[in-house]
Design a protein around this motif. Structure first.
Motif, PDB file in Angstrom:
ATOM      1  N   LEU A  50       0.809  -1.224   0.000  1.00  0.00           N
ATOM      2  CA  LEU A  50       0.000   0.000   0.000  1.00  0.00           C
ATOM      3  C   LEU A  50       0.839   1.271   0.000  1.00  0.00           C
ATOM      4  N   ASN A  51       2.184   1.138  -0.049  1.00  0.00           N
ATOM      5  CA  ASN A  51       3.089   2.297  -0.088  1.00  0.00           C
ATOM      6  C   ASN A  51       2.837   3.276   1.065  1.00  0.00           C
ATOM      7  N   ALA A  52       2.629   2.749   2.243  1.00  0.00           N
ATOM      8  CA  ALA A  52       2.365   3.602   3.405  1.00  0.00           C
ATOM      9  C   ALA A  52       3.616   4.380   3.787  1.00  0.00           C
ATOM     10  N   ASP A  53       3.411   5.609   4.279  1.00  0.00           N
ATOM     11  CA  ASP A  53       4.543   6.402   4.742  1.00  0.00           C
ATOM     12  C   ASP A  53       4.828   6.089   6.216  1.00  0.00           C
ATOM     13  N   GLU A  54       5.864   6.763   6.789  1.00  0.00           N
ATOM     14  CA  GLU A  54       6.281   6.469   8.162  1.00  0.00           C
ATOM     15  C   GLU A  54       5.159   6.703   9.169  1.00  0.00           C
ATOM     16  N   PHE A  55       4.401   7.791   8.991  1.00  0.00           N
ATOM     17  CA  PHE A  55       3.325   8.065   9.946  1.00  0.00           C
ATOM     18  C   PHE A  55       2.244   6.998   9.888  1.00  0.00           C
ATOM     19  N   GLN A  56       1.891   6.549   8.695  1.00  0.00           N
ATOM     20  CA  GLN A  56       0.868   5.509   8.563  1.00  0.00           C
ATOM     21  C   GLN A  56       1.325   4.194   9.185  1.00  0.00           C
ATOM     22  N   VAL A  57       2.631   3.875   9.060  1.00  0.00           N
ATOM     23  CA  VAL A  57       3.151   2.665   9.704  1.00  0.00           C
ATOM     24  C   VAL A  57       3.076   2.808  11.216  1.00  0.00           C
ATOM     25  N   GLY A  58       3.406   3.992  11.732  1.00  0.00           N
ATOM     26  CA  GLY A  58       3.290   4.223  13.168  1.00  0.00           C
ATOM     27  C   GLY A  58       1.860   4.136  13.651  1.00  0.00           C
ATOM     28  N   ASN A  69       8.084  -0.452  27.311  1.00  0.00           N
ATOM     29  CA  ASN A  69       7.242  -0.785  26.168  1.00  0.00           C
ATOM     30  C   ASN A  69       7.028   0.409  25.245  1.00  0.00           C
ATOM     31  N   LEU A  70       6.788   1.594  25.820  1.00  0.00           N
ATOM     32  CA  LEU A  70       6.619   2.784  24.991  1.00  0.00           C
ATOM     33  C   LEU A  70       7.879   3.020  24.150  1.00  0.00           C
ATOM     34  N   SER A  71       9.041   2.911  24.791  1.00  0.00           N
ATOM     35  CA  SER A  71      10.301   3.152  24.080  1.00  0.00           C
ATOM     36  C   SER A  71      10.585   2.057  23.062  1.00  0.00           C
ATOM     37  N   LEU A  72      10.285   0.809  23.428  1.00  0.00           N
ATOM     38  CA  LEU A  72      10.518  -0.302  22.511  1.00  0.00           C
ATOM     39  C   LEU A  72       9.675  -0.160  21.251  1.00  0.00           C
ATOM     40  N   VAL A  73       8.413   0.241  21.417  1.00  0.00           N
ATOM     41  CA  VAL A  73       7.537   0.370  20.246  1.00  0.00           C
ATOM     42  C   VAL A  73       7.993   1.520  19.355  1.00  0.00           C
ATOM     43  N   MET A  74       8.428   2.625  19.952  1.00  0.00           N
ATOM     44  CA  MET A  74       9.019   3.687  19.139  1.00  0.00           C
ATOM     45  C   MET A  74      10.180   3.131  18.309  1.00  0.00           C
ATOM     46  N   TYR A  75      11.024   2.347  18.958  1.00  0.00           N
ATOM     47  CA  TYR A  75      12.193   1.753  18.309  1.00  0.00           C
ATOM     48  C   TYR A  75      11.767   0.792  17.198  1.00  0.00           C
ATOM     49  N   GLN A  76      10.846  -0.123  17.541  1.00  0.00           N
ATOM     50  CA  GLN A  76      10.432  -1.131  16.569  1.00  0.00           C
ATOM     51  C   GLN A  76       9.669  -0.531  15.396  1.00  0.00           C
ATOM     52  N   THR A  77       8.913   0.543  15.660  1.00  0.00           N
ATOM     53  CA  THR A  77       8.139   1.168  14.593  1.00  0.00           C
ATOM     54  C   THR A  77       9.036   1.634  13.462  1.00  0.00           C
ATOM     55  N   MET A  78      10.194   2.158  13.804  1.00  0.00           N
ATOM     56  CA  MET A  78      11.120   2.652  12.791  1.00  0.00           C
ATOM     57  C   MET A  78      12.195   1.638  12.421  1.00  0.00           C
ATOM     58  N   LEU A  79      12.296   0.514  13.155  1.00  0.00           N
ATOM     59  CA  LEU A  79      13.340  -0.467  12.849  1.00  0.00           C
ATOM     60  C   LEU A  79      13.167  -1.043  11.449  1.00  0.00           C
ATOM     61  N   LEU A  80      11.936  -1.467  11.106  1.00  0.00           N
ATOM     62  CA  LEU A  80      11.700  -2.039   9.785  1.00  0.00           C
ATOM     63  C   LEU A  80      11.954  -1.009   8.693  1.00  0.00           C
ATOM     64  N   LEU A  94       4.179   8.180  18.456  1.00  0.00           N
ATOM     65  CA  LEU A  94       5.389   8.974  18.630  1.00  0.00           C
ATOM     66  C   LEU A  94       6.497   8.495  17.686  1.00  0.00           C
ATOM     67  N   GLY A  95       6.577   7.174  17.507  1.00  0.00           N
ATOM     68  CA  GLY A  95       7.567   6.650  16.582  1.00  0.00           C
ATOM     69  C   GLY A  95       7.316   7.121  15.162  1.00  0.00           C
ATOM     70  N   GLY A  96       6.023   7.106  14.750  1.00  0.00           N
ATOM     71  CA  GLY A  96       5.693   7.576  13.413  1.00  0.00           C
ATOM     72  C   GLY A  96       5.970   9.052  13.234  1.00  0.00           C
ATOM     73  N   GLY A 116       9.726   9.620  13.324  1.00  0.00           N
ATOM     74  CA  GLY A 116      10.323   9.167  12.074  1.00  0.00           C
ATOM     75  C   GLY A 116      10.075  10.140  10.935  1.00  0.00           C
ATOM     76  N   SER A 117       8.869  10.735  10.909  1.00  0.00           N
ATOM     77  CA  SER A 117       8.549  11.703   9.865  1.00  0.00           C
ATOM     78  C   SER A 117       9.357  12.990  10.027  1.00  0.00           C
ATOM     79  N   VAL A 118       9.556  13.428  11.293  1.00  0.00           N
ATOM     80  CA  VAL A 118      10.218  14.718  11.545  1.00  0.00           C
ATOM     81  C   VAL A 118      11.739  14.571  11.583  1.00  0.00           C
ATOM     82  N   PHE A 119      12.229  13.576  12.337  1.00  0.00           N
ATOM     83  CA  PHE A 119      13.666  13.452  12.569  1.00  0.00           C
ATOM     84  C   PHE A 119      14.324  12.349  11.755  1.00  0.00           C
TER      85      PHE A 119
END
Length: 422
Positions: free
Chosen positions: A44-52, A236-247, A370-372, A375-378
């Protein structure tokens, strides 16, 4: 329950069925972890925010039904809840490949499936945690949690290892068909568990708000339980931020294909397996309370190796850091799960599990968002740095609690509760 041989609890037929059901259900779940975001990214060509946002939808169930789920599960047959949740999750996941083949799949469809699947997972997990003490007895909780963590770790290795080639061969949407089959087989195996928890006759009419309040008070007023869920919430909050952008980092910056991503996630599963196999021995040597904070302190800082990585040998070193994170995480999980279950009376097990999940998992949807946004901003790399720092800071609530010097829990007569042994 007697556990006279090296097989221990696996000699018990009912625990063996739960063990096998866990293997199949977790295999399906680990494939989802890789395939669902890749459906959004590749199909679906989702962007970083949509993945988050998709990650947030997957875990939003903890906020929506986390607290009432515990009150409901405490008054329901827990095995039946597990079976129903597994079969319903299988049906929900099946809609993604069907929608894809029909040309109807959209990002909104993925959001809806992720949300419903997450709500059902809340009920399954609350029932699962609450049912284990009834199935194995409180004296066997460390062994039971360790063996179940071991099979979850095996599926953490095999799941991504299977998912990577399947995604490359079938496509991400069709790969979710395998997840659906795994969930269905898990539910069918759980039906065959014969042992039931003793039916509790309520002494008064159920009141949802009163029951929720009782569970909240019990957990939040207990210094050990409170520190565990607070540390979990930060982690968990930090891990999900990390995992959201890991892929996204691995696919877009390191230029790995799905097979390579699957290998890295399988490496994390190898670390988790080593943690599960050594959890009982490490807890006895270090102390069941101390290991809860020492394990993440030793392994969380290694996650900074991934944003430092480039294609080549540095990526392999970073993958070892992620494997170490999984190793420490499983050792901590086995120890703290056993402590939580030991400290909680039978009638409050569901509410303890739900309250812990609500507080410690409640920040996961926020972590996805927050991860999305981050990822979009930084960018994905900076978000990995932020997540690594947050995971490391999660040690503080454990360290500043009685867990800092606690070795084990010694059982006292039931009306007195467990005693801390330092």
């Amino acid at each position: 329950m007697s556990t006279p041989s090296r097989l221990g609890l696996l000699r018990d037929p009912d625990f063996g069925r739960l063990f096998a059901a866990t293997a199949l259900g977790q295999l399906g779940d680990r494939i989802i972890f890789l395939a669902l975001p890749l459906v959004a990214i590749t199909a679906l060509n989702a962007d970083e925010f949509q993945v988050g946002l998709l990650t947030a939808m997957t875990t939003a169930g903890s906020l929506l039904v986390g607290l009432p789920a515990g009150a409901w599960v405490d008054r329901m047959p827990k095995r039946s809840v597990m079976v129903s949740a597994d079969l319903a999750r299988a049906v929900v996941l099946l809609t993604i490949p069907v929608a894809w083949w029909s040309g109807l799949l959209t990002i909104g469809w993925l959001y809806a499936v992720a949300l419903v699947h997450g709500v059902l997972t809340v009920f399954f997990d609350v029932a699962y945690v609450s049912y284990l003490p009834h199935l194995v007895g409180r004296g066997n909780l460390v062994e039971g949690n360790s063996k179940l963590s071991a099979i979850r770790s095996v599926t953490s290795i095999s799941g991504p290892g299977m998912a990577g080639p399947l995604v490359g061969w079938l496509g991400a949407p069709a790969t979710l068909l395998v997840s659906s089959v795994g969930m269905a087989m898990s539910g069918l195996l759980a039906i065959r568990i014969r042992r039931r928890e003793q039916k509790r006759e309520p002494s008064e009419r159920p009141r949802l708000l009163r029951d929720i309040k009782e569970g909240l008070k019990f957990v939040l007023r207990h210094p050990i339980l409170r520190s565990i869920i607070l540390g979990d919430a930060i982690f968990n909050l930090s891990l999900v931020m990390y995992q959201t952008m890991l892929l996204a980092f691995l696919e877009r910056e390191i230029k790995l294909e799905s097979f390579g991503i699957g290998l890295i996630l399988s490496g994390m599963g190898c670390g988790a397996l080593l943690g599960a196999l050594s959890a009982t021995r490490v807890s006895k040597r270090v102390g069941q309370g101390r290991v809860i904070w020492l394990a993440p302190l030793a392994t969380c800082p290694l996650t900074v190796l991934m944003p430092l990585a480039h294609p080549g040998w540095t990526l392999y070193v970073a993958a070892l850091g992620l494997a170490s994170l999984s190793l420490g995480g499983v050792i901590r999980f086995v120890a703290q799960s056993s402590v939580q279950q030991t400290l909680t009376p039978d009638r409050l097990l569901g509410r303890m599990s739900a309250t812990a999940r609500f507080v410690s998992w409640g920040g996961i949807p926020l972590g996805g968002l927050l991860g999305g946004v981050s990822g979009s901003v930084f960018g994905a790399k900076a978000t990995l740095w932020i997540g690594a720092a947050g995971m490391t800071s999660s040690v503080l609530p454990y360290f500043l609690s009685p867990l800092r010097g606690m070795r084990e829990l010694r059982e006292l007569p039931k009306e007195e509760g467990p005693e801390l042994v330092r």
